[in-house]
Design an enzyme around this catalytic site. Sequence first.
Site, short mmCIF file in Angstrom:
data_model
loop_
_atom_site.label_atom_id
_atom_site.label_comp_id
_atom_site.label_asym_id
_atom_site.label_seq_id
_atom_site.Cartn_x
_atom_site.Cartn_y
_atom_site.Cartn_z
N CYS A 1 0.83 -1.21 0.00
CA CYS A 1 0.00 0.00 0.00
C CYS A 1 0.86 1.27 0.00
O CYS A 1 1.90 1.30 0.67
CB CYS A 1 -0.83 0.10 1.27
SG CYS A 1 -1.68 -1.37 1.79
N CYS A 2 0.41 2.26 -0.70
CA CYS A 2 0.92 3.62 -0.48
C CYS A 2 -0.33 4.51 -0.49
O CYS A 2 -1.42 4.00 -0.30
CB CYS A 2 1.94 4.02 -1.55
SG CYS A 2 1.31 3.96 -3.22
#
Length: 925
Positions: A842-843
Amino acid sequence: MEIKEEGTSEEGQHFLSASQANDTDGTQFTSIQKSANEPQLEFTLACKDLVAPVRDRKLNTLVQISVIHPAEQSLTRYSSTEIVEGTRDPLFLTGVIFPSEYPIYEETKIKLTVYDVKDKSHDTVRTSVLSEHNKESPSEVGRSFLGYASFKVGELLKSKEQLLSLNLRTSDGGKVVGTIEVTVVKMGEIGDGEADHITTDVQGQKCALVYECTAPESVSGKDNLSFLNAVLKNPVCKLYRFPTSDNKWMQIREQMSESILSFHIPKELISLHIKEDLCRNQEIKELGELSPHWDNLRKNVLTHCDQMVNMYQDILTELSKETGSSFKSSSSKGDKTLEFVPVNLHLQRMHVHSPHLKDALYDVITVGAPAAHFQGFKNGGLRKLLHRFEAERRNTGYQFIYYSPENTAKAKEVLSSINQLQPLIATHADLLLNSASQRSPDSLKNSLKMLSEKTELFVHAFKDQLVRSALLALYTARPGGILKKPPSPKSSPEDSHSQDQPPPMRRQDSIPHHSDYDEEEWDRVWANVGKSLNCIIAMVDKLIERDGSSEGSGGDKDGEKDPALADSISSHPREDWYEQLHPLILTLKDCMGEVVSRAKQSMTFVLLQELAYSLPQCLMLTLRRDIVFSQALAGLVCGFIIKLHTSLHDPEFLQQLYTVGLIVQYEGLLSTYSDEIGMLEDMAVGISDLKKVAFKIIEAKSNDVLPVITGRRENYVVEVKLPATMFESLPLQIREGQLVHVYPVLFNVGINEQQTLAERFGDVSLQESINQENFELLKEYYTVFMEKMPPDYISQFQEQNDLKGLLENLHQNVQAKKRKNVEIMWLAATICRKLNGIRFTCCKSAKDRTSMSVTLEQCSILRDEHQLHKDFFIRALDCMRREGCRIENVLKNIKCRKYAFNMLQLMAFPKYYRPPEGTYGKADT
Ligand SMILES: O=P(O)(O)O[C@H]1[C@H](O)[C@@H](O)[C@H](OP(=O)(O)O)[C@@H](OP(=O)(O)O)[C@H]1O
């Protein structure tokens, strides 16, 4: 001829259905579909003897693949190869794949156009749909046309050895400027020993590349895939071939799919929240008469809570309009109506077919960090907000009783147990009476066993100091109910610590003791349930004993009854058992009703305290937590279902499911600077909250395969459905409904220019503490795994995996004060894979940084597990980033084929996280 661009989320991926496609304009075309879930056609390309327009110019070539659908005459751009530099005989590593849904037929024409790329910074920087007037599209800038060839799909499939060697011609069709070879790839279809030797000269080095495959091996079972396809949508597929260190070919299929769970889970969850909150509001209303002070508070709480329920209802109504949606783009992050939906959620799958090894699948769920974007991050995220809220609540001397979060959670748990157990006990009590009226000893014993089990659970649920202290507190809140000393819940360690401090409840300090309150009354009421159960047990024993003795002594050896005893039995008519037990059951139900009414009210009073303090802040925090949790849960359910389906054939995995549970590892790439601090604070709580989720695998009874969620905020069960044949193959424990638990862990390493600022001028303590805390959680999981899995498996497992060493290494890296220590992410991901866990990356948007990370992970796996030739590591990485699924991800999010990085940003990135030239730039995100 009109040219359209394909491969965008708008057009290319919404393929025609087979029936639609087969009958375009009433004309029948020849289908080439092999099997429902396999790609229809895969091929690779290589050119020979290309003629450079200018003598001695070194060619940098790429092939653009376009499709002419038989019903139309227009040309649709489909995909491109990577650029191969400095050779007249380029061999392209990026292949072409037409997935099962694509409308392709033997009559479909494929056009291959070879370009010489002069300026890489212009290449692949393409917009999705070309303007009608702009014939010189941005994709043509910086490249010049060399030649083209075309063929019909049927010609390729029917050709000898499924290989076509075509002349490349200039645009007027006259001059031959080289040849292009099209070779059909049959992933997993070439038998052991068959080999296709290709000699090539890649980047000046001669290497004999052997195209060889091991026997076909189903990696996940085809039946499983069709079921999986019910939740996965709009797949984007890419094909590559890379050389191994012993100069053979490995083939890689990359697939990226959306999931309808992106929307389904939030909808399920919001419905549950509405149900839970309506029920709580009703319970608050039913708290009975309160003193004017508390009554006013209650009215105020109810006004706010009703508004909140209305708001959830509005969000649900809006979401329900999104029928069939399976994707929320990064640009919709801040949309209020889509707040509960995860951003850019995808399954990123790599299928590797390499020589001498079994086919392997590597899955990562990519998703935007679960965070409340609409609410913003001005005041930080959940981790900080919850902490601050609790501290304020604890320290503010006001007219509320402070119940710690543990106590509030306990109150919700007790309420949940009441709601679950009371009807269950009533049912078992009725079943017992039913058995009694049938005079069936066995059935009576069974019913009694069930009734006893549930009643014990029920009694146990109230064995808590909290209920007693809350009852007392509620008593004081009734008109005229006053106490000398304020009631204080003692069950949490935090509270016992705070006992040393002056008590915060100042209002009650002045209240005189109310002599009427009988503190022991609750114990009596509560104990009566146990007592009445004991009476039932004794009565059942008596009845069965009398029945046994009458039968035993009444029958002679031939089984005939003694007439005297027969008389005595008939003097106990059949309904006797029922009549004996009926009053006892009524007493049990009455006692239980009394306990339920008191416990429910006292626990509701605890919740009222939580709500009454700092309205509406408290409700906004709950909303924020619900939003973040919903996004996190949607990803988790998606990951769990995919993992289950792809590992159903693995008995050890199934055993792990019910004995240990699954590790779920999140890789976070957020920086600890500016808004992303708040995102990370949200994400950390959202992921940690997933501990409250357990999975139950059930048999699908209809075509509706979507998961169902039950429970309430503190405790959710997600029911995952499997078709009968798959369900029957599961271990008994799972079939019997044993819950599968999950152990979420998060490791975050900021990699961008913002993280550089955090490291130089800011604070990285948030990241450090998250990584340390989660390392401990990972270690705990590992310990349980080693303890609970069978010894035979563990000894083999230890031989193959040095998990202890990896954990030690991770520990050192987590402790080390090293900047942008991406080693942490690789180690955590490797440990997760070895422990059969679910991987997440995830970002903020799961678009740019995530794409860099996930492609790096794929290539590192190819290097470490599949002997990717070391000289091809960077080329493989560049291929995946330039023409792979992730650039399509960018395109579908922002309608532009550019990673949103500029040069300056990239300079701050760790080396292997930088995309190839020409694939990044200023993008309107
Ligand atoms: O707005 P600029 O200065 O172009 O910075 C971008 C970053 O470079 C990207 O990394 C962000 O995308 P990811 O969160 O997917 O990495 C990207 O996030 P966005 O697509 O959500 O706007 C931007 O923050």
